[in-house]
Design a protein around this motif. Structure first.
Motif, PDB file in Angstrom:
ATOM      1  N   VAL A 108      11.054 -17.576  19.843  1.00 52.66           N
ATOM      2  CA  VAL A 108      11.727 -17.950  21.073  1.00 52.66           C
ATOM      3  C   VAL A 108      11.796 -19.503  20.934  1.00 52.66           C
ATOM      4  CG1 VAL A 108      11.802 -17.949  23.635  1.00 52.66           C
ATOM      5  CG2 VAL A 108      10.937 -15.908  22.289  1.00 52.66           C
ATOM      6  N   THR A 109      13.039 -19.816  21.274  1.00 47.25           N
ATOM      7  CA  THR A 109      13.198 -21.296  20.901  1.00 47.25           C
ATOM      8  C   THR A 109      14.066 -21.730  22.181  1.00 47.25           C
ATOM      9  OG1 THR A 109      15.530 -21.057  20.100  1.00 47.25           O
ATOM     10  CG2 THR A 109      13.553 -21.293  18.573  1.00 47.25           C
ATOM     11  N   PRO A 110      14.217 -22.873  22.453  1.00 51.93           N
ATOM     12  CA  PRO A 110      15.236 -23.572  23.600  1.00 51.93           C
ATOM     13  C   PRO A 110      16.664 -22.541  23.509  1.00 51.93           C
ATOM     14  CG  PRO A 110      14.186 -25.304  22.854  1.00 51.93           C
ATOM     15  CD  PRO A 110      13.626 -24.310  21.889  1.00 51.93           C
ATOM     16  N   VAL A 123      11.753  -1.584  30.480  1.00 49.42           N
ATOM     17  CA  VAL A 123      11.671  -0.809  29.516  1.00 49.42           C
ATOM     18  C   VAL A 123      12.459  -1.358  28.119  1.00 49.42           C
ATOM     19  CG1 VAL A 123      11.737   1.244  31.178  1.00 49.42           C
ATOM     20  CG2 VAL A 123      13.745   0.327  30.468  1.00 49.42           C
ATOM     21  N   GLU A 124      13.266  -2.580  28.221  1.00 46.93           N
ATOM     22  CA  GLU A 124      14.095  -2.936  27.363  1.00 46.93           C
ATOM     23  C   GLU A 124      13.256  -4.536  26.931  1.00 46.93           C
ATOM     24  OE1 GLU A 124      18.093  -2.762  28.156  1.00 46.93           O
ATOM     25  OE2 GLU A 124      18.063  -0.658  28.445  1.00 46.93           O
ATOM     26  N   ARG A 125      13.928  -4.967  25.839  1.00 47.81           N
ATOM     27  CA  ARG A 125      13.853  -6.193  25.528  1.00 47.81           C
ATOM     28  C   ARG A 125      14.541  -6.949  26.309  1.00 47.81           C
ATOM     29  NH1 ARG A 125      12.974  -6.436  18.958  1.00 47.81           N
ATOM     30  NH2 ARG A 125      11.504  -5.076  19.046  1.00 47.81           N
ATOM     31  N   ARG A 126      14.003  -8.102  26.733  1.00 45.07           N
ATOM     32  CA  ARG A 126      14.955  -9.256  27.530  1.00 45.07           C
ATOM     33  C   ARG A 126      15.313 -10.439  26.497  1.00 45.07           C
ATOM     34  NH1 ARG A 126      15.624  -9.721  33.362  1.00 45.07           N
ATOM     35  NH2 ARG A 126      14.421  -7.664  34.157  1.00 45.07           N
ATOM     36  N   LEU A 127      16.265 -11.065  26.820  1.00 42.85           N
ATOM     37  CA  LEU A 127      16.879 -12.647  26.222  1.00 42.85           C
ATOM     38  C   LEU A 127      16.074 -13.571  26.816  1.00 42.85           C
ATOM     39  CD1 LEU A 127      20.647 -12.389  25.837  1.00 42.85           C
ATOM     40  CD2 LEU A 127      18.996 -11.999  24.069  1.00 42.85           C
ATOM     41  N   ALA A 128      15.358 -14.266  26.382  1.00 47.42           N
ATOM     42  CA  ALA A 128      14.340 -15.292  26.427  1.00 47.42           C
ATOM     43  C   ALA A 128      14.627 -16.611  26.021  1.00 47.42           C
ATOM     44  CB  ALA A 128      12.846 -14.912  26.056  1.00 47.42           C
ATOM     45  N   TYR A 129      14.352 -17.969  26.636  1.00 54.34           N
ATOM     46  CA  TYR A 129      14.217 -19.257  26.084  1.00 54.34           C
ATOM     47  C   TYR A 129      12.885 -19.743  26.467  1.00 54.34           C
ATOM     48  CZ  TYR A 129      15.903 -20.680  30.595  1.00 54.34           C
ATOM     49  OH  TYR A 129      16.076 -20.850  31.946  1.00 54.34           O
ATOM     50  N   ALA A 130      12.642 -20.839  26.041  1.00 60.98           N
ATOM     51  CA  ALA A 130      11.566 -21.659  26.022  1.00 60.98           C
ATOM     52  C   ALA A 130      11.615 -23.017  25.813  1.00 60.98           C
ATOM     53  CB  ALA A 130      10.512 -20.999  25.379  1.00 60.98           C
ATOM     54  N   ASP A 131      10.986 -23.988  26.535  1.00 65.92           N
ATOM     55  CA  ASP A 131      11.103 -25.430  26.269  1.00 65.92           C
ATOM     56  C   ASP A 131      10.445 -25.786  24.839  1.00 65.92           C
ATOM     57  OD1 ASP A 131      12.059 -25.945  28.721  1.00 65.92           O
ATOM     58  OD2 ASP A 131      10.402 -26.443  29.629  1.00 65.92           O
ATOM     59  N   ASP A 132       9.564 -24.933  24.345  1.00 68.83           N
ATOM     60  CA  ASP A 132       9.050 -25.235  22.901  1.00 68.83           C
ATOM     61  C   ASP A 132       8.960 -24.002  22.437  1.00 68.83           C
ATOM     62  OD1 ASP A 132       7.920 -27.805  24.046  1.00 68.83           O
ATOM     63  OD2 ASP A 132       6.228 -27.072  24.716  1.00 68.83           O
ATOM     64  N   THR A 133       9.067 -24.054  20.889  1.00 70.29           N
ATOM     65  CA  THR A 133       9.340 -22.793  20.227  1.00 70.29           C
ATOM     66  C   THR A 133       7.896 -22.043  20.150  1.00 70.29           C
ATOM     67  OG1 THR A 133      10.756 -24.142  18.595  1.00 70.29           O
ATOM     68  CG2 THR A 133       9.686 -22.264  17.525  1.00 70.29           C
TER      69      THR A 133
END
Length: 155
Positions: A108-110, A123-133
């Motif tokens: 997970v990256t920005p 029940v499913e995967r979600r799209l995600a983002y983060a400030d740091d990898t």
């Protein structure tokens, strides 16, 4: 009999478009959802089918039109009620994922990534983002929820 076939065929096309693409009249704010492409398609199909049936059964053409129109109006009203009821039941308030834990399923990256969350409705995967990898397989926690994406931090 040809007008009944034409109206029924157009109604079938409108119904199929509304079911596959989505309701074509949702973009117009007419009568607070009183006009539904699905309901119009159903009404036109009922008009065509009932018109053909009454016409071929030997009734006068005028009565075939009258009966077909009455049945089409009834079908339209029933369809509008069902469409409104279904849209109300499916548009429930979405639950927030903020505070849920989970695991990254990809890095997970920005720019993005995927996570699996431990919530009861997840029940499913979600799209995600983060400030740091954050590497794959790391436990995370959701700190922000926006639409279908979540912002996560490493636990």
């Amino acid at each position: 009999m040809l007008p009944f076939l034409i109206v029924g065929g157009v109604g079938l096309a409108v119904l199929l478009i509304s079911l596959i693409v989505g309701d074509i009249f949702d973009h117009f704010e007419i009568g607070d959802g009183a006009i539904s492409g699905t309901a119009l398609g159903i009404a036109a199909v009922v008009f065509g089918a009932s018109g053909v049936l009454t016409y071929t059964s030997g009734l006068d053409t005028v009565w075939a039109y009258v009966l077909a129109a009455v049945l089409a109006v009834v079908a339209y009203l029933i369809a509008v009620v069902f469409v409104k009821r279904l849209t109300k039941s499916s548009d429930g308030e979405p639950t927030s994922a903020v505070g849920l834990g989970g695991v990254t399923r990809s890095t997970v990256t920005p720019a993005g990534g995927e996570v699996s969350l431990d919530g009861p409705h997840e029940v499913e995967r979600r799209l995600a983002y983060a400030d740091d990898t954050i590497a794959e397989g790391v436990r995370i926690r959701v700190v922000e929820h926006s639409g279908t994406r979540v912002k996560v931090v490493a636990d």
